[in-house]
Design a protein around this motif. Sequence first.
Motif, mmCIF file in Angstrom:
data_model
loop_
_atom_site.group_PDB
_atom_site.id
_atom_site.type_symbol
_atom_site.label_atom_id
_atom_site.label_comp_id
_atom_site.label_asym_id
_atom_site.label_seq_id
_atom_site.Cartn_x
_atom_site.Cartn_y
_atom_site.Cartn_z
ATOM 1 N N ILE A 80 38.942 -79.317 16.604
ATOM 2 C CA ILE A 80 37.772 -80.196 16.437
ATOM 3 C C ILE A 80 37.863 -80.937 15.105
ATOM 4 O O ILE A 80 37.963 -80.310 14.046
ATOM 5 C CB ILE A 80 36.472 -79.356 16.490
ATOM 6 N N CYS A 81 37.849 -82.252 15.179
ATOM 7 C CA CYS A 81 37.933 -83.070 13.963
ATOM 8 C C CYS A 81 36.520 -83.240 13.403
ATOM 9 O O CYS A 81 35.669 -83.879 14.020
ATOM 10 C CB CYS A 81 38.556 -84.422 14.305
ATOM 11 N N HIS A 82 36.300 -82.651 12.242
ATOM 12 C CA HIS A 82 34.958 -82.635 11.662
ATOM 13 C C HIS A 82 34.914 -83.580 10.455
ATOM 14 O O HIS A 82 35.436 -83.263 9.390
ATOM 15 C CB HIS A 82 34.605 -81.194 11.238
ATOM 16 N N THR A 83 34.310 -84.744 10.649
ATOM 17 C CA THR A 83 34.257 -85.749 9.580
ATOM 18 C C THR A 83 33.034 -85.513 8.703
ATOM 19 O O THR A 83 31.942 -85.277 9.212
ATOM 20 C CB THR A 83 34.174 -87.157 10.184
ATOM 21 N N LEU A 84 33.236 -85.604 7.382
ATOM 22 C CA LEU A 84 32.098 -85.432 6.466
ATOM 23 C C LEU A 84 31.853 -86.708 5.684
ATOM 24 O O LEU A 84 32.798 -87.421 5.316
ATOM 25 C CB LEU A 84 32.374 -84.297 5.485
ATOM 26 N N ASN A 85 30.594 -86.944 5.414
ATOM 27 C CA ASN A 85 30.195 -88.145 4.689
ATOM 28 C C ASN A 85 30.219 -87.865 3.185
ATOM 29 O O ASN A 85 29.416 -87.080 2.677
ATOM 30 C CB ASN A 85 28.786 -88.536 5.141
ATOM 31 N N PRO A 86 31.149 -88.504 2.447
ATOM 32 C CA PRO A 86 31.273 -88.193 1.014
ATOM 33 C C PRO A 86 30.062 -88.615 0.194
ATOM 34 O O PRO A 86 29.938 -88.237 -0.965
ATOM 35 C CB PRO A 86 32.504 -89.002 0.595
ATOM 36 N N ARG A 87 29.166 -89.391 0.799
ATOM 37 C CA ARG A 87 27.991 -89.820 0.034
ATOM 38 C C ARG A 87 26.879 -88.774 0.051
ATOM 39 O O ARG A 87 25.832 -88.960 -0.560
ATOM 40 C CB ARG A 87 27.471 -91.139 0.597
ATOM 41 N N MET A 94 34.565 -94.090 9.299
ATOM 42 C CA MET A 94 34.957 -93.085 10.292
ATOM 43 C C MET A 94 34.212 -91.769 10.063
ATOM 44 O O MET A 94 34.275 -90.878 10.891
ATOM 45 C CB MET A 94 36.475 -92.870 10.234
ATOM 46 N N PHE A 95 33.499 -91.662 8.942
ATOM 47 C CA PHE A 95 32.689 -90.458 8.722
ATOM 48 C C PHE A 95 31.239 -90.673 9.144
ATOM 49 O O PHE A 95 30.379 -89.860 8.893
ATOM 50 C CB PHE A 95 32.770 -89.969 7.267
ATOM 51 N N HIS A 96 30.946 -91.816 9.767
ATOM 52 C CA HIS A 96 29.601 -92.036 10.281
ATOM 53 C C HIS A 96 29.671 -92.253 11.802
ATOM 54 O O HIS A 96 30.113 -93.301 12.263
ATOM 55 C CB HIS A 96 28.947 -93.238 9.591
ATOM 56 N N ALA A 97 29.237 -91.241 12.557
ATOM 57 C CA ALA A 97 29.197 -91.339 14.023
ATOM 58 C C ALA A 97 30.507 -91.883 14.587
ATOM 59 O O ALA A 97 30.533 -92.808 15.403
ATOM 60 C CB ALA A 97 28.020 -92.195 14.469
ATOM 61 N N ASN A 98 31.619 -91.285 14.142
ATOM 62 C CA ASN A 98 32.947 -91.651 14.648
ATOM 63 C C ASN A 98 33.227 -93.149 14.587
ATOM 64 O O ASN A 98 33.832 -93.721 15.499
ATOM 65 C CB ASN A 98 33.107 -91.179 16.110
ATOM 66 N N ALA A 99 32.785 -93.788 13.512
ATOM 67 C CA ALA A 99 32.948 -95.250 13.377
ATOM 68 C C ALA A 99 32.486 -95.941 14.660
ATOM 69 O O ALA A 99 33.114 -96.887 15.145
ATOM 70 C CB ALA A 99 34.387 -95.631 13.032
#
Length: 542
Positions: free
Chosen positions: A90-97, A229-234
Amino acid sequence: MLGLMQDRPLLISQMIEHAALNHADAEIVSRSVEGPIHRYTYKDCAVRCRRLANALTKLGTEQGDTIGTLAWNGYRHLELYFGVASMGSICHTLNPRLSQEQLVYIINHAEDKFFFTDLTFVPLLEAVADKLPTVKQFIIMTDRAHMPKTKLANVLCYEELLDAENDDYKWPLFDENTACSLCYTSGTTGNPKGVLFSHRSTTLHSYASCMPDALGLSSMDVMLPVVPMFHANAWGIPYAAAMCGTKLVMPGCAMDGESIYELMESEKVNLSAGVPTVWMMLLGYLKQNNKTFSTMKATIIGGSAVSRSMIETFRNDYGVDVLHAWGMTETSPLGTACRMKFKHKNLSNDELNSLNLKQGRAVYGVEMKIVDDKGEQLPWDGVKSGNLLVRGPWICSGYFKDEGGQVVDADGWMDTGDVANIDPDGFMQITDRSKDVIKSGGEWISSIDVENEAVGCKGIAEAAVIAIPDPKWDERPLVIAVKEAGSDVTMEQVIAHLAKTLAKWQLPDDVIFVEELPHGATGKLQKNILRETYKDYKPSVP
Ligand code: AMP
């Protein structure tokens, strides 16, 4: 009786392998974090996804493991999207902001086993690494020459990992309902909640996105997703682009107007996507530097309501159509797109601009309805507004690890938290977030309507409208605005401008000017902060 059609699972691996085979030479161009422009093809990308899967297998990744990322839009992040999901992880993207506390909470909640980071975010991870017990290894997404000196223990170099592997990896077949990616939403209250997408939901969402009445992606397009790409899978663009072999142009960390414009021109970009705030920066740059577009034809705008003045500037001044779209992380995210119908063919630019203010029609696959506070369905008359409910195969059915309780009702409807009306042609228009509506004297004032009109006033760059308590009317609107550089616009001028279109009772009781407005991690106005700041504010208009 069941049909006699093959029951092949819908898997992410098919997207990248399809692109590699059928669009082998279609390009993916990235502004790398190290600086130079990187250029390769879908075929190259697929090879590196397989190498990545080999590397992750050797490190001990198993199906169902979550793999965290802190990364910009770029080719290595794309490899993680496809490689990690295709192997069943599972690719788990995190928002650095997000704040450090939120990042720590999310990584621990997701139990990320490996963590991939762009160079930019190494210091961020160094600061919190000792609070991340589940992460076995950090992988820095660069080559040996650019590896930083770091306090992180257990560090690997991305390019070295891939260099050590071979190109062959047989993607496994598994249930299409298997999770493929994870993205946390941060509401204004409570902990962030994880939306867990599946291979099936992502595939169906991507098919739908490509439809001409939706985002309309094709192999003829050159798409620059500014939406991260870290916001709703771009917004699902990487998957949809692979499905149809769209050339992708990735902006990396250079999100300023000048850098985006340069990339659009040099790579002949015709289609883009992002939230209104990034377009404000780009339009500001174009205006200040007297620039025009040579290839840009359309841009998808969502995430927050787009203002009429922005639609007009794009269309009238730069010949760029705005495709207004609505969605949420919970809806993968595409829910509606504001595409015209045959009957709208002869609309004037002015009429088009008005219709474009609506968030648009449900994309096939998404059902929507509006209901009042008792749950009674409201008519599609374009006037009555109520709570917007949606359901469909790419709408979330519950949050990761059951956080936040029940998300859908007995009939599968999810309350979006948005308030909207729907016209007889099916065009939905968001009038507010339910918590942002201004309830004044028994009437509802749409904060979005007032904001849209306010930014149309000469000299106003951005505006937020919030409710302030009022002893007589319960709540009254307050405008908090940022002036354009050099402008000396006054409160009286803003109110006079608003009075041209709004009813008297909808007019704000005051206009406050500030240097800047607070934005959240995904570019949305943080009205909860404004409400807190101005809760005791006494307006100047009697
Ligand atoms: P997120 O999950 O962070 O993408 O946020 C989803 C929310 O953003 C929605 O529930 C809406 O409140 C808001 N939103 C998204 N697109 C639009 C739009 N085109 N106009 C107004 N609000 C929008």
